[in-house]
Design a protein around this motif. Structure first.
Motif, PDB file in Angstrom:
ATOM      1  N   LYS A 105       0.832  -1.206   0.000  1.00 19.67           N
ATOM      2  CA  LYS A 105       0.000   0.000   0.000  1.00 19.67           C
ATOM      3  C   LYS A 105       0.862   1.250   0.000  1.00 19.67           C
ATOM      4  CE  LYS A 105      -3.650  -1.801   2.873  1.00 19.67           C
ATOM      5  NZ  LYS A 105      -4.003  -1.705   4.295  1.00 19.67           N
ATOM      6  N   GLY A 106       1.876   1.221   0.856  1.00 18.43           N
ATOM      7  CA  GLY A 106       2.788   2.366   0.938  1.00 18.43           C
ATOM      8  C   GLY A 106       3.473   2.607  -0.384  1.00 18.43           C
ATOM      9  N   ILE A 107       3.859   1.495  -1.048  1.00 25.30           N
ATOM     10  CA  ILE A 107       4.513   1.616  -2.346  1.00 25.30           C
ATOM     11  C   ILE A 107       3.590   2.290  -3.349  1.00 25.30           C
ATOM     12  CG2 ILE A 107       5.228   0.233  -4.327  1.00 25.30           C
ATOM     13  CD1 ILE A 107       6.592  -1.640  -2.378  1.00 25.30           C
ATOM     14  N   ALA A 108       2.308   1.894  -3.312  1.00 23.47           N
ATOM     15  CA  ALA A 108       1.355   2.497  -4.239  1.00 23.47           C
ATOM     16  C   ALA A 108       1.291   3.999  -4.016  1.00 23.47           C
ATOM     17  CB  ALA A 108      -0.023   1.865  -4.051  1.00 23.47           C
ATOM     18  N   LEU A 109       1.200   4.394  -2.749  1.00 24.57           N
ATOM     19  CA  LEU A 109       1.098   5.823  -2.430  1.00 24.57           C
ATOM     20  C   LEU A 109       2.334   6.580  -2.894  1.00 24.57           C
ATOM     21  CD1 LEU A 109      -0.545   6.119   1.080  1.00 24.57           C
ATOM     22  CD2 LEU A 109      -1.309   7.090  -1.089  1.00 24.57           C
ATOM     23  N   ILE A 110       3.504   6.036  -2.525  1.00 28.42           N
ATOM     24  CA  ILE A 110       4.731   6.781  -2.806  1.00 28.42           C
ATOM     25  C   ILE A 110       5.015   6.816  -4.306  1.00 28.42           C
ATOM     26  CG2 ILE A 110       6.538   5.028  -2.652  1.00 28.42           C
ATOM     27  CD1 ILE A 110       7.384   7.396  -0.395  1.00 28.42           C
ATOM     28  N   SER A 111       4.614   5.743  -5.025  1.00 25.20           N
ATOM     29  CA  SER A 111       4.804   5.763  -6.479  1.00 25.20           C
ATOM     30  C   SER A 111       3.929   6.836  -7.106  1.00 25.20           C
ATOM     31  CB  SER A 111       4.462   4.409  -7.088  1.00 25.20           C
ATOM     32  OG  SER A 111       5.261   3.416  -6.549  1.00 25.20           O
ATOM     33  N   LEU A 112       2.692   6.963  -6.590  1.00 21.33           N
ATOM     34  CA  LEU A 112       1.815   8.015  -7.106  1.00 21.33           C
ATOM     35  C   LEU A 112       2.425   9.382  -6.848  1.00 21.33           C
ATOM     36  CD1 LEU A 112      -1.750   6.715  -6.240  1.00 21.33           C
ATOM     37  CD2 LEU A 112      -0.747   7.044  -8.495  1.00 21.33           C
ATOM     38  N   LEU A 113       3.045   9.516  -5.681  1.00 21.39           N
ATOM     39  CA  LEU A 113       3.689  10.785  -5.340  1.00 21.39           C
ATOM     40  C   LEU A 113       4.815  11.089  -6.325  1.00 21.39           C
ATOM     41  CD1 LEU A 113       3.407  12.822  -2.944  1.00 21.39           C
ATOM     42  CD2 LEU A 113       5.461  11.758  -2.024  1.00 21.39           C
ATOM     43  N   PHE A 114       5.650  10.063  -6.592  1.00 23.55           N
ATOM     44  CA  PHE A 114       6.728  10.252  -7.566  1.00 23.55           C
ATOM     45  C   PHE A 114       6.141  10.574  -8.936  1.00 23.55           C
ATOM     46  CE2 PHE A 114       9.772   7.397  -5.015  1.00 23.55           C
ATOM     47  CZ  PHE A 114      10.253   8.505  -4.338  1.00 23.55           C
ATOM     48  N   GLY A 115       5.068   9.856  -9.291  1.00 23.33           N
ATOM     49  CA  GLY A 115       4.420  10.100 -10.569  1.00 23.33           C
ATOM     50  C   GLY A 115       3.905  11.519 -10.661  1.00 23.33           C
ATOM     51  N   PHE A 116       3.357  12.000  -9.545  1.00 25.37           N
ATOM     52  CA  PHE A 116       2.822  13.355  -9.513  1.00 25.37           C
ATOM     53  C   PHE A 116       3.934  14.375  -9.776  1.00 25.37           C
ATOM     54  CE2 PHE A 116       1.878  17.211  -7.067  1.00 25.37           C
ATOM     55  CZ  PHE A 116       0.758  17.625  -7.772  1.00 25.37           C
ATOM     56  N   THR A 117       5.092  14.182  -9.120  1.00 29.67           N
ATOM     57  CA  THR A 117       6.182  15.135  -9.336  1.00 29.67           C
ATOM     58  C   THR A 117       6.644  15.090 -10.792  1.00 29.67           C
ATOM     59  OG1 THR A 117       7.831  13.500  -8.696  1.00 29.67           O
ATOM     60  CG2 THR A 117       7.027  14.958  -6.978  1.00 29.67           C
ATOM     61  N   ASP A 118       6.592  13.901 -11.378  1.00 33.64           N
ATOM     62  CA  ASP A 118       6.989  13.771 -12.777  1.00 33.64           C
ATOM     63  C   ASP A 118       6.047  14.570 -13.680  1.00 33.64           C
ATOM     64  OD1 ASP A 118       8.931  11.625 -14.247  1.00 33.64           O
ATOM     65  OD2 ASP A 118       7.261  12.239 -15.515  1.00 33.64           O
ATOM     66  N   GLY A 119       4.733  14.394 -13.413  1.00 32.70           N
ATOM     67  CA  GLY A 119       3.746  15.147 -14.179  1.00 32.70           C
ATOM     68  C   GLY A 119       3.916  16.646 -13.974  1.00 32.70           C
ATOM     69  N   LEU A 120       4.217  16.997 -12.712  1.00 30.72           N
ATOM     70  CA  LEU A 120       4.447  18.400 -12.378  1.00 30.72           C
ATOM     71  C   LEU A 120       5.628  18.941 -13.169  1.00 30.72           C
ATOM     72  CD1 LEU A 120       2.917  20.095 -10.244  1.00 30.72           C
ATOM     73  CD2 LEU A 120       4.911  19.837  -8.785  1.00 30.72           C
ATOM     74  N   GLY A 121       6.659  18.098 -13.297  1.00 30.88           N
ATOM     75  CA  GLY A 121       7.846  18.492 -14.049  1.00 30.88           C
ATOM     76  C   GLY A 121       7.486  18.853 -15.483  1.00 30.88           C
ATOM     77  N   LEU A 122       6.663  17.992 -16.102  1.00 30.40           N
ATOM     78  CA  LEU A 122       6.243  18.261 -17.478  1.00 30.40           C
ATOM     79  C   LEU A 122       5.485  19.583 -17.554  1.00 30.40           C
ATOM     80  CD1 LEU A 122       5.000  14.798 -18.767  1.00 30.40           C
ATOM     81  CD2 LEU A 122       7.035  16.066 -19.466  1.00 30.40           C
ATOM     82  N   PHE A 123       4.671  19.805 -16.525  1.00 33.69           N
ATOM     83  CA  PHE A 123       3.858  21.010 -16.470  1.00 33.69           C
ATOM     84  C   PHE A 123       4.747  22.256 -16.349  1.00 33.69           C
ATOM     85  CE2 PHE A 123       1.152  23.933 -13.942  1.00 33.69           C
ATOM     86  CZ  PHE A 123       0.176  24.130 -14.906  1.00 33.69           C
ATOM     87  N   MET A 124       5.852  22.112 -15.594  1.00 33.10           N
ATOM     88  CA  MET A 124       6.734  23.246 -15.352  1.00 33.10           C
ATOM     89  C   MET A 124       7.572  23.609 -16.562  1.00 33.10           C
ATOM     90  SD  MET A 124       7.929  22.793 -11.384  1.00 33.10           S
ATOM     91  CE  MET A 124       9.314  21.862 -11.851  1.00 33.10           C
ATOM     92  N   GLN A 125       7.532  22.753 -17.587  1.00 36.94           N
ATOM     93  CA  GLN A 125       8.381  23.001 -18.746  1.00 36.94           C
ATOM     94  C   GLN A 125       8.079  24.326 -19.432  1.00 36.94           C
ATOM     95  OE1 GLN A 125       8.645  19.921 -21.724  1.00 36.94           O
ATOM     96  NE2 GLN A 125       9.882  18.677 -20.375  1.00 36.94           N
ATOM     97  N   ARG A 126       6.910  24.888 -19.140  1.00 35.77           N
ATOM     98  CA  ARG A 126       6.582  26.172 -19.755  1.00 35.77           C
ATOM     99  C   ARG A 126       7.493  27.278 -19.240  1.00 35.77           C
ATOM    100  NH1 ARG A 126       0.050  25.914 -19.061  1.00 35.77           N
ATOM    101  NH2 ARG A 126      -0.196  23.942 -20.143  1.00 35.77           N
ATOM    102  N   THR A 127       7.938  27.109 -17.993  1.00 31.09           N
ATOM    103  CA  THR A 127       8.679  28.210 -17.389  1.00 31.09           C
ATOM    104  C   THR A 127      10.155  27.890 -17.204  1.00 31.09           C
ATOM    105  OG1 THR A 127       7.962  27.325 -15.293  1.00 31.09           O
ATOM    106  CG2 THR A 127       6.734  29.189 -16.138  1.00 31.09           C
ATOM    107  N   MET A 128      10.549  26.666 -17.466  1.00 30.86           N
ATOM    108  CA  MET A 128      11.896  26.246 -17.098  1.00 30.86           C
ATOM    109  C   MET A 128      12.493  25.419 -18.217  1.00 30.86           C
ATOM    110  SD  MET A 128      12.382  24.495 -13.467  1.00 30.86           S
ATOM    111  CE  MET A 128      11.582  25.380 -12.167  1.00 30.86           C
ATOM    112  N   PRO A 129      13.831  25.414 -18.352  1.00 31.81           N
ATOM    113  CA  PRO A 129      14.398  24.527 -19.375  1.00 31.81           C
ATOM    114  C   PRO A 129      14.081  23.077 -19.065  1.00 31.81           C
ATOM    115  CG  PRO A 129      16.115  25.829 -18.293  1.00 31.81           C
ATOM    116  CD  PRO A 129      14.831  26.197 -17.649  1.00 31.81           C
ATOM    117  N   PRO A 130      13.875  22.253 -20.094  1.00 30.51           N
ATOM    118  CA  PRO A 130      13.445  20.859 -19.870  1.00 30.51           C
ATOM    119  C   PRO A 130      14.439  20.068 -19.039  1.00 30.51           C
ATOM    120  CG  PRO A 130      14.136  21.213 -22.153  1.00 30.51           C
ATOM    121  CD  PRO A 130      14.031  22.560 -21.521  1.00 30.51           C
TER     122      PRO A 130
END
Lengths: 300, 345
Positions: free
Chosen positions: A244-269
């Motif tokens: 269960k913990g793995i599922a949660l933490i993987s989603l968290l990592f996934g979220f930061t990854d998605g966030l990274g893609l989102f931030m590409q508008r303001t930051m170099p890739p």
């Protein structure tokens, strides 16, 4: 609203391979194996997925090949770490490098290309539309229409949790990690349990690899696992193996990854690509701070 | 000692036989391929010089991993430390101009600083927050990868180049070459000598080795484990950084994308197969350089893709390390049997 849905979908996409590999790592974690070969198993799975899908024009064969490819790596791990009793850490590193070398070599030998192989004849794993649910506005966009592997991953979390905590095999698995000798003397071969756990890890890593190369793209690139196996290892360590913990933490990592893609508008890739790794460091940081506090309480 | 050499040779032989099998299955002549491999890397003095040149980053990152593993810290950050060292040397070479006698040492020091800075981050995280260096160095590798890619794509980008790279560094910072022999080999041998001396002939080297074998014992014996940890991390980072600096200064003289690819993981492989021996690290570093250089000859003459060497290297590591443990327990068993027999008779 579209942004939120995009973020959630990005999160699921990024979390899936990490979660699958980490579940595999969780199996071996409970069996008391210091398994760092998820990276190599995933990479091998990704290569064989493309191989199977390309030659048989079927994503199902692709998935099967991916699982076989990852199991092959798991078997080599078994040969060296369990049969020959080699240091698990060295076996893992050696295996990761072997996988990198083998896939690069076969890429060159079989597909006659360097760096990456892509073809229209590779059949991707389909997305599944769930009837009824897909028509619900917002929720339908998230719950329905995901890649088949995403649903399999959800299933895998439940199965692994059940397997580890509710079955006789799970009890033996945990016993193998907790006290091997005790398990051996009670008439159950700890090595057999360890081998089974490694094979299950292979299956899960194979699925993760198939998702990487056949999920949203149909391409295999050299070293395409790109540290995801290491991140999944970090996830396993952070939550001490709990599915269960793995599922949660993987989603968290996934979220930061998605966030990274989102931030590409303001930051170099290049900076946004760092985000998952930095997130892993931060997670480790939080973990160690909490551990310190716990130790203080015990000490006082 | 003889037994150790034998085990290593047997392992390498087994790996070669496996490689030969793979080639034979594909209808290639393995003997011809291996002949080409060694001919291409050792055939003439020029080729030997080139192989030596190629061995520099392998030996240096290998030493970095060896010293780290022998002393305890699991520093797997050589790839990142190498890149940071290369970046520091490049930036120094772009903006500083001095006569060669001053600039070369300065750039070498800069590259070591770069590597030590990166391993220092991991050491600090361990020191302050007890975060395991094994994962932090891995994550820092990926971060260094993107950080250097950014650096050569934006601030230090060569205008009009069609892929990320920096302009050439000042010519005074190039490592001197005599024919095909590059002086970076001298730097490597110097570094090797210093490391051998530190590890085998100084008190701190002794403390490191003891800590690596038994951390508790060394702490009870009055060794300052934390200080040694920091020293080892910084030193091994500096070694990997030096490897990166030398790649730039003796090679393309500029930072090109993917410049450090593979070198650094090879270092970890070499350290593992060398079983934390400093001299064996040098030997295996040279051996891997022979393989990697010769791989091209194999590809050109026998059409065996040079990527086969990557497989061969990993197989050598697995077989030699597994064989070492297996043979050692076998010898121990035989020894015990002999003693038993001696007692009963």
């Amino acid at each position: 609203m579209k942004i939120v849905i995009g973020l959630i979908n990005g999160m699921l996409t990024a979390a899936t391979p990490i979660l699958l590999a980490a579940l595999g790592g969780s199996m071996t974690y409970y069996a008391g194996i210091f398994n760092i070969a998820m990276e190599g198993m995933m990479l091998s799975g990704a290569f064989f997925a493309v191989l199977g899908s390309y030659y048989f024009h079927s994503w199902l064969v692709g998935i099967l090949f991916a699982i076989l490819g990852a199991i092959l790596m798991a078997l080599i791990f078994v040969l060296f770490a369990v049969v020959l009793k080699m240091d698990e850490f060295i076996t893992g590193i050696g295996l990761n490098l072997l996988s990198l070398g083998l896939t690069t070599y076969m890429l060159r030998q079989i597909f006659k290309v360097k760096g990456a192989f892509s073809s229209l004849e590779i059949v991707p794993i389909p997305k599944i539309d769930i009837p009824l649910i897909k028509d619900i506005p917002i929720i339908g966009d998230v719950i329905s229409g995901q890649n088949l592997i995403v649903y399999l991953t959800v299933l895998a979390v439940i199965i692994v949790h059940y397997l580890v905590f509710k079955t006789r095999f799970g009890l033996r698995l945990r016993a193998a990690g907790y006290n091997r000798t005790c398990l051996d003397t009670s008439g159950v071969s700890a090595n057999r349990i360890r081998i089974i756990s490694l094979l299950i890890c292979g299956i899960l890593c194979g699925l993760a690899g198939a998702f990487l190369s056949l999920g949203y793209v149909t391409v295999f690139t050299e070293g395409m696992s790109a540290g995801k196996g290491w991140i999944s290892l970090a996830a396993v360590i952070l939550v001490s193996g709990s599915p269960k913990g793995i599922a949660l933490i993987s989603l968290l990592f996934g979220f930061t990854d998605g966030l990274g893609l989102f931030m590409q508008r303001t930051m170099p890739p290049q900076f946004t690509s760092m985000v998952p790794y930095i997130a892993t460091l931060i997670a480790l940081f939080v973990y160690s701070i909490r551990l310190k506090k716990k130790q203080k309480i015990i000490g006082a | 000692m003889k037994r150790k050499i034998l085990i290593n040779l047997v392992g390498i032989l087994l790996a070669f036989i496996l490689g030969a099998l793979v080639m034979a299955i594909q209808g290639k002549d393995p003997i011809e391929a291996y002949y080409r491999l060694f001919e291409y890397s050792l055939g003439t003095p020029n080729k030997i010089a080139y192989t030596l040149n190629k061995s520099v980053p392998l030996v240096l990152t290998g030493l970095s991993a060896t010293v780290a593993f022998a002393s305890g810290p699991v520093n797997l950050g050589q790839p990142g430390q190498l890149l940071m060292g290369a970046l520091f040397a490049t930036v120094g070479g772009l903006y500083i101009n001095l006569p060669p006698g001053l600039l070369i040492p300065l750039l070498l020091i800069l590259s070591m600083l770069g590597g030590a800075l990166w391993s220092g981050v991991a050491a600090l995280l361990k020191h302050l927050f007890n975060m395991n260096e094994f994962i932090t160095t891995l994550m820092l590798n990926m971060i260094a990868d993107y950080l250097t890619l950014w650096a050569i794509s934006y601030p230090f980008f060569e205008k009009n180049a069609n892929h990320p790279q920096t302009p050439l560094i000042n010519q005074n910072g190039w490592m001197p070459e005599w024919g095909s022999f590059s002086s970076n080999v001298i730097v490597m041998l110097l570094a090797f000598g210093i490391i051998w001396f530190i590890v085998n002939r100084t008190t701190s080297g002794y403390e490191w080795r003891i800590s690596g074998q038994n951390s508790l014992f060394s702490r009870l014996g009055g060794v300052n484990v934390k200080k040694n940890y920091l020293a080892v991390m910084l030193l091994t980072g500096a070694l990997a950084g030096l490897a990166g600096g030398l790649i730039i200064m003796a090679g393309p003289h500029r930072f090109i994308k993917d410049i450090g690819a593979n070198y650094a993981w090879d270092g970890v492989m070499i350290a593992m197969v060398a079983n934390t021996g400093v001299i064996l690290t040098l030997v295996f570093g040279l051996f891997f350089a022979i393989l990697q250089t010769g791989a091209l000859g194999m590809e050109l003459q026998v059409q065996v893709p040079r990527e086969l060497i990557k497989v061969l290297q990993a197989v050598i590591v697995l077989i030699v390390v597994a064989g070492r443990g297996y043979f050692e327990s076998l010898f121990a068993l035989l020894e015990a049997r002999r003693k038993m027999r001696g007692r009963t008779s």
